[in-house]
Design an enzyme around this catalytic site. Sequence first.
Site, PDB file in Angstrom:
ATOM      1  N   GLY A 222      88.980  83.300  71.840  1.00 31.87           N
ATOM      2  CA  GLY A 222      90.128  83.659  71.020  1.00 31.87           C
ATOM      3  C   GLY A 222      89.641  84.240  69.708  1.00 31.87           C
ATOM      4  CB  SER A 223      91.358  84.970  66.566  1.00 27.44           C
ATOM      5  OG  SER A 223      91.898  83.702  66.291  1.00 27.44           O
ATOM      6  CB  THR A 224      86.647  84.933  64.050  1.00 29.74           C
ATOM      7  OG1 THR A 224      86.152  86.000  64.871  1.00 29.74           O
ATOM      8  CG2 THR A 224      85.493  84.306  63.297  1.00 29.74           C
ATOM      9  CB  ALA A 225      91.113  82.682  62.144  1.00 30.88           C
ATOM     10  N   GLY A 227      88.723  79.929  66.283  1.00 30.38           N
ATOM     11  CA  GLY A 227      87.420  79.380  66.690  1.00 30.38           C
ATOM     12  C   GLY A 227      86.883  78.400  65.654  1.00 30.38           C
ATOM     13  CD  GLU A 244      81.747  84.080  74.791  1.00 32.18           C
ATOM     14  OE1 GLU A 244      81.719  85.192  74.239  1.00 32.18           O
ATOM     15  OE2 GLU A 244      80.742  83.564  75.324  1.00 32.18           O
ATOM     16  CB  CYS A 278      87.035  90.378  72.907  1.00 32.19           C
ATOM     17  SG  CYS A 278      86.430  90.241  74.593  1.00 32.19           S
TER      18      CYS A 278
HETATM   19  P1  NDP Z   1      93.965  82.926  69.324  1.00 36.12           P
HETATM   20  O1  NDP Z   1      92.770  82.532  68.539  1.00 36.12           O
HETATM   21  O2  NDP Z   1      95.239  83.090  68.618  1.00 36.12           O
HETATM   22  O3  NDP Z   1      94.239  81.887  70.500  1.00 36.12           O
HETATM   23  C1  NDP Z   1      93.268  81.579  71.470  1.00 36.12           C
HETATM   24  C2  NDP Z   1      93.641  80.276  72.154  1.00 36.12           C
HETATM   25  O4  NDP Z   1      93.503  79.195  71.222  1.00 36.12           O
HETATM   26  C3  NDP Z   1      95.088  80.216  72.640  1.00 36.12           C
HETATM   27  O5  NDP Z   1      95.139  79.505  73.854  1.00 36.12           O
HETATM   28  C4  NDP Z   1      95.761  79.458  71.527  1.00 36.12           C
HETATM   29  O6  NDP Z   1      96.939  78.830  71.950  1.00 36.12           O
HETATM   30  C5  NDP Z   1      94.703  78.431  71.210  1.00 36.12           C
HETATM   31  N1  NDP Z   1      94.853  77.797  69.909  1.00 36.12           N
HETATM   32  C6  NDP Z   1      95.596  78.184  68.839  1.00 36.12           C
HETATM   33  N2  NDP Z   1      95.433  77.318  67.804  1.00 36.12           N
HETATM   34  C7  NDP Z   1      94.590  76.355  68.233  1.00 36.12           C
HETATM   35  C8  NDP Z   1      94.003  75.201  67.624  1.00 36.12           C
HETATM   36  N3  NDP Z   1      94.265  74.848  66.369  1.00 36.12           N
HETATM   37  N4  NDP Z   1      93.163  74.449  68.361  1.00 36.12           N
HETATM   38  C9  NDP Z   1      92.845  74.802  69.643  1.00 36.12           C
HETATM   39  N5  NDP Z   1      93.362  75.878  70.258  1.00 36.12           N
HETATM   40  C10 NDP Z   1      94.210  76.661  69.568  1.00 36.12           C
HETATM   41  O7  NDP Z   1      93.531  84.252  70.086  1.00 36.12           O
HETATM   42  P2  NDP Z   1      94.434  85.196  70.974  1.00 36.12           P
HETATM   43  O8  NDP Z   1      95.022  84.446  72.106  1.00 36.12           O
HETATM   44  O9  NDP Z   1      95.331  85.968  70.064  1.00 36.12           O
HETATM   45  O10 NDP Z   1      93.324  86.175  71.576  1.00 36.12           O
HETATM   46  C11 NDP Z   1      92.887  87.314  70.934  1.00 36.12           C
HETATM   47  C12 NDP Z   1      91.531  87.078  70.308  1.00 36.12           C
HETATM   48  O11 NDP Z   1      90.630  86.666  71.318  1.00 36.12           O
HETATM   49  C13 NDP Z   1      90.933  88.346  69.731  1.00 36.12           C
HETATM   50  O12 NDP Z   1      90.329  88.068  68.495  1.00 36.12           O
HETATM   51  C14 NDP Z   1      89.879  88.733  70.751  1.00 36.12           C
HETATM   52  O13 NDP Z   1      88.843  89.512  70.228  1.00 36.12           O
HETATM   53  C15 NDP Z   1      89.424  87.393  71.220  1.00 36.12           C
HETATM   54  N6  NDP Z   1      88.792  87.489  72.527  1.00 36.12           N
HETATM   55  C16 NDP Z   1      87.461  87.273  72.638  1.00 36.12           C
HETATM   56  C17 NDP Z   1      86.834  87.414  73.856  1.00 36.12           C
HETATM   57  C18 NDP Z   1      85.379  87.148  74.009  1.00 36.12           C
HETATM   58  O14 NDP Z   1      84.951  86.930  75.132  1.00 36.12           O
HETATM   59  N7  NDP Z   1      84.582  87.143  72.964  1.00 36.12           N
HETATM   60  C19 NDP Z   1      87.575  87.809  75.051  1.00 36.12           C
HETATM   61  C20 NDP Z   1      88.974  87.972  74.846  1.00 36.12           C
HETATM   62  C21 NDP Z   1      89.549  87.819  73.603  1.00 36.12           C
HETATM   63  P3  NDP Z   1      98.347  79.560  71.714  1.00 36.12           P
HETATM   64  O15 NDP Z   1      98.241  80.918  72.317  1.00 36.12           O
HETATM   65  O16 NDP Z   1      99.256  78.683  72.475  1.00 36.12           O
HETATM   66  O17 NDP Z   1      98.556  79.591  70.244  1.00 36.12           O
END
Ligand code: NDP
Length: 513
Positions: A222-225, A227, A244, A278
């Site tokens: 997911g996003s760096t923030a 993460g 990731e 990503c």
């Molecule tokens: P987010 O960081 O918003 O969310 C990722 C996951 O984390 C979701 O399932 C989200 O749930 C969950 N989440 C949110 N808050 C928390 C928390 N406090 N604790 C634990 N889990 C939490 O990312 P996005 O879904 O918007 O994805 C896009 C991002 O992912 C982009 O930055 C992209 O570059 C990155 N990415 C990286 C990849 C890689 O392999 N390096 C591949 C694909 C994407 P919910 O959706 O329910 O809020």
Amino acid sequence: MTTLDDRPADAGPAATFDSLNPITGDVVAAHPVHSEEEVRAAVARAREEAVWWAALSFDERAEHLLRWKGVITRRLAQLAEQMHLETGKPDGDALLEAALAIDHLDWAAKHAEKLLKRRKVSSGLLMVNQSASVAYKPLGVVGVIGPWNYPVFTPMGSIAYALAAGNAVVFKPSEYTPGVGEWLARTFLEAVGRPVFSVVTGLGETGAALCRAGVDKVAFTGSTATGKRVMAACAETLTPVVIEAGGKDAVIVDHDADLEAAADAVLWGACANAGQTCTGVERVYVHEKVYDAFVAELVSQAEQVRAHDGPDTQLGPITMPKQMDVIRAHIDDALARGGRALVGGKDAVGERFVQPTILVDVPEDSLAVCEETFGPTVTVARVGTVEEAVRRTNATSYGLGSTVFSKARGMEIAERIRSGMTAINGVITFAGVPALPFGGVGDSGFGRIHGEDGLKEFTYAKAITQQRFKAALPLTSFKRTDKHEQQLVSLLTMLHGRGTTLPKLGKPVRRAR
Ligand code: NDP
């Protein structure tokens, strides 16, 4: 799957949330918001499954996983439809994504034994009386938290490899794609007959609960923030994590590159999946000798691609509505600071779709160059030398993927880019090679999925030494005498005191005087 049917009778109706079709805004389905207690229950159940799963042989596990692979493959159209409904991505893109995930599942299932089973290692001269070996053991229960942009390929990079390594998995899909996650868990249960892989659904809090639910590792994409928040939550219990995260990938186009192929790759890398990738292309650095020709080719190709809703579309909608503001802000900032849009621009951002946007003359410290845009936009800059291109490519806090187009210097340039992966004369091709590790450095995260590294990511190394015969020098005993120690010194001097021979190169290395 995750019907958590052991809710207390007096718990009242479970909270739910809706997944929406990003093209129409219609509700696709309602899903439970699993509470902290329910997530803990799912992990406890997975722990029981983990015992059964880990006790199977590699062959038995592979058999189960390959059966699951068969079910997914035969129902590809159904899966693609679910992906299309929740993300809006065109069916063809959904098929490609699922196909890659299937290939990874196959690879992980078939290679786990060879790469993880116990193997002998040299015990060295000091421990010559020992036989030494290492094996890679499953951790137990792995929590996988996935994004919405590649709701099958991305989490499967962790799920398939963690399962093949002998772990049970509890998966929390993005709130935008819960149906895809449930589909995967449902087909797994059908193929394997036991919920070794299960799903919990909900919003960010459900993901946070999974981090605190006693899993043995969290694989987050997911996003760096987010993460950083995941890492902070996992730190409380010393739960290891693989992160990731996002990227700001660049393409370098050298003066001898095939410009038509480079433009095709840049356009697809920047705009496929509506730019929500990503490892998507966000910046391009082009050698000045071919800059004008490259830009002309890119513009002419980009003018043929439009985002819209329809069966023939190549570009779907922006899945997450709030991303529209980020894309708009990046374009506006670039234009306000002297950049020009050769294709798209201010009007490219509609209500649900964003049209391809090619930006030039954009300052290097603008948002569109520095921060992840996650839309079908790309900045193109002129550079005097490849060295300048490498320097500007590396001037980012991210380091996920990268691309080089060059006939003569591809490998040399690739080696100098600080990123986890580089494609030469192709784009994002590394993601489709199951044997290659996938992951980044810096703000793009750490740890690896895919390949041997990806299997080992979900294991711990178990080292064993076994005495083969009594040691001539009792080094690990109070029976060690001065004489033994003198013998040790003589042995050390013989082994390490003079020039050392490197094992492979056979070149003597002289010690500095
Ligand atoms: P987010 O960081 O918003 O969310 C990722 C996951 O984390 C979701 O399932 C989200 O749930 C969950 N989440 C949110 N808050 C928390 C928390 N406090 N604790 C634990 N889990 C939490 O990312 P996005 O879904 O918007 O994805 C896009 C991002 O992912 C982009 O930055 C992209 O570059 C990155 N990415 C990286 C990849 C890689 O392999 N390096 C591949 C694909 C994407 P919910 O959706 O329910 O809020």
